[in-house]
Design an enzyme around this catalytic site. Structure first.
Site, PDB file in Angstrom:
ATOM      1  N   ILE A   1       0.750   8.181 -20.634  1.00 25.93           N
ATOM      2  CA  ILE A   1       0.629   7.316 -19.472  1.00 25.93           C
ATOM      3  C   ILE A   1      -0.703   7.576 -18.778  1.00 25.93           C
ATOM      4  O   ILE A   1      -1.220   8.690 -18.815  1.00 25.93           O
ATOM      5  CB  ILE A   1       1.833   7.517 -18.507  1.00 25.93           C
ATOM      6  CG1 ILE A   1       1.797   6.520 -17.344  1.00 25.93           C
ATOM      7  CG2 ILE A   1       1.935   8.950 -18.024  1.00 25.93           C
ATOM      8  CD1 ILE A   1       3.093   6.504 -16.517  1.00 25.93           C
ATOM      9  N   CYS A   2      -1.252   6.524 -18.181  1.00 20.36           N
ATOM     10  CA  CYS A   2      -2.456   6.623 -17.353  1.00 20.36           C
ATOM     11  C   CYS A   2      -3.629   7.181 -18.167  1.00 20.36           C
ATOM     12  O   CYS A   2      -3.909   6.721 -19.259  1.00 20.36           O
ATOM     13  CB  CYS A   2      -2.145   7.458 -16.118  1.00 20.36           C
ATOM     14  SG  CYS A   2      -3.445   7.498 -14.863  1.00 20.36           S
ATOM     15  N   GLY A   3      -4.305   8.194 -17.660  1.00 21.81           N
ATOM     16  CA  GLY A   3      -5.489   8.740 -18.312  1.00 21.81           C
ATOM     17  C   GLY A   3      -5.243   9.273 -19.697  1.00 21.81           C
ATOM     18  O   GLY A   3      -6.174   9.321 -20.517  1.00 21.81           O
TER      19      GLY A   3
END
Length: 205
Positions: free
Chosen positions: A106-108
């Site tokens: 998730i995300c970065g």
């Protein structure tokens, strides 16, 4: 609920600046369903999340083997975009997928997997398409504008979608399915009170 005997643990990666809010829905409901959650860090030295939570990992990354795990979860972190400190986690994700063990990022962490080439031929998502494009990866044609995506054992999501991320993880590991999974998502994402009755009936609260 205690972990089911013989079930492999789920491994949650932790590292300095990890985004502690992004994986909480997933790990909490996995644990409630009987999955043991074990944290894995760059070493066994304590790390500190973006929110200031200090976590001492259960094990170091170099001790983690795909065959000992049911799933590797990679949260976002500032460090994904500031150097190569977390590249070993992306390489471990490659080893997991090659061994047929799922990964959820998730995300970065999605950018870390993009740099590793793991999104070049899989449907995926992230915060926005140009965030991943900045990595120089070759998978832009497989980017999907949606809350979360699962393709061949790899879950991806953007930073604003921790509930959708958890939905895909719970589906992947068979914790909830069908109308129960849909109700779980509607309750925690949409605050749909009607969904509670479905979960209550299924014993899935």
């Amino acid at each position: 609920m205690n972990a089911t005997a013989g079930r492999k643990p789920v491994h949650l990666a932790v590292y300095d600046t990890f985004a502690d809010w992004e994986t909480g829905h997933a790990t909490a409901h996995l644990a409630r369903a009987g999955h043991e959650i074990r944290t894995v860090g760059p070493s066994i030295d304590p790390v500190t999340s973006i929110g200031g939570l200090r976590v001492t990992p259960h094990l170091a990354l170099d001790a983690l083997r795909p065959e000992d795990s049911a799933l590797l979860i990679l949260p976002g972190a500032d460090l994904w975009d500031t150097g190569e400190d977390l590249a070993p986690f992306a390489r471990t994700a490659r080893a997991f997928l090659a061994a047929g063990v799922p990964v959820a990022a998730i995300c970065g962490a999605t950018a870390g997997l993009a740099r590793e080439g793991l999104l070049d031929d899989r449907a995926h998502t992230s915060a926005v398409s140009f965030y991943l494009a900045a990595t120089g990866y070759a998978g832009g044609g497989h980017y999907v504008e949606t809350d979360a995506v699962t393709d061949r054992g790899l879950v991806t999501a953007g930073p604003t979608e921790p509930v959708a991320f958890a939905r895909e993880v719970l589906r992947l590991l068979g914790v909830y399915e069908g109308e129960v999974l849909d109700a779980w998502y509607r309750l925690f994402h949409d605050s749909d009170a009607a969904a509670y009755a479905v979960l209550e009936k299924a014993g899935a609260r």
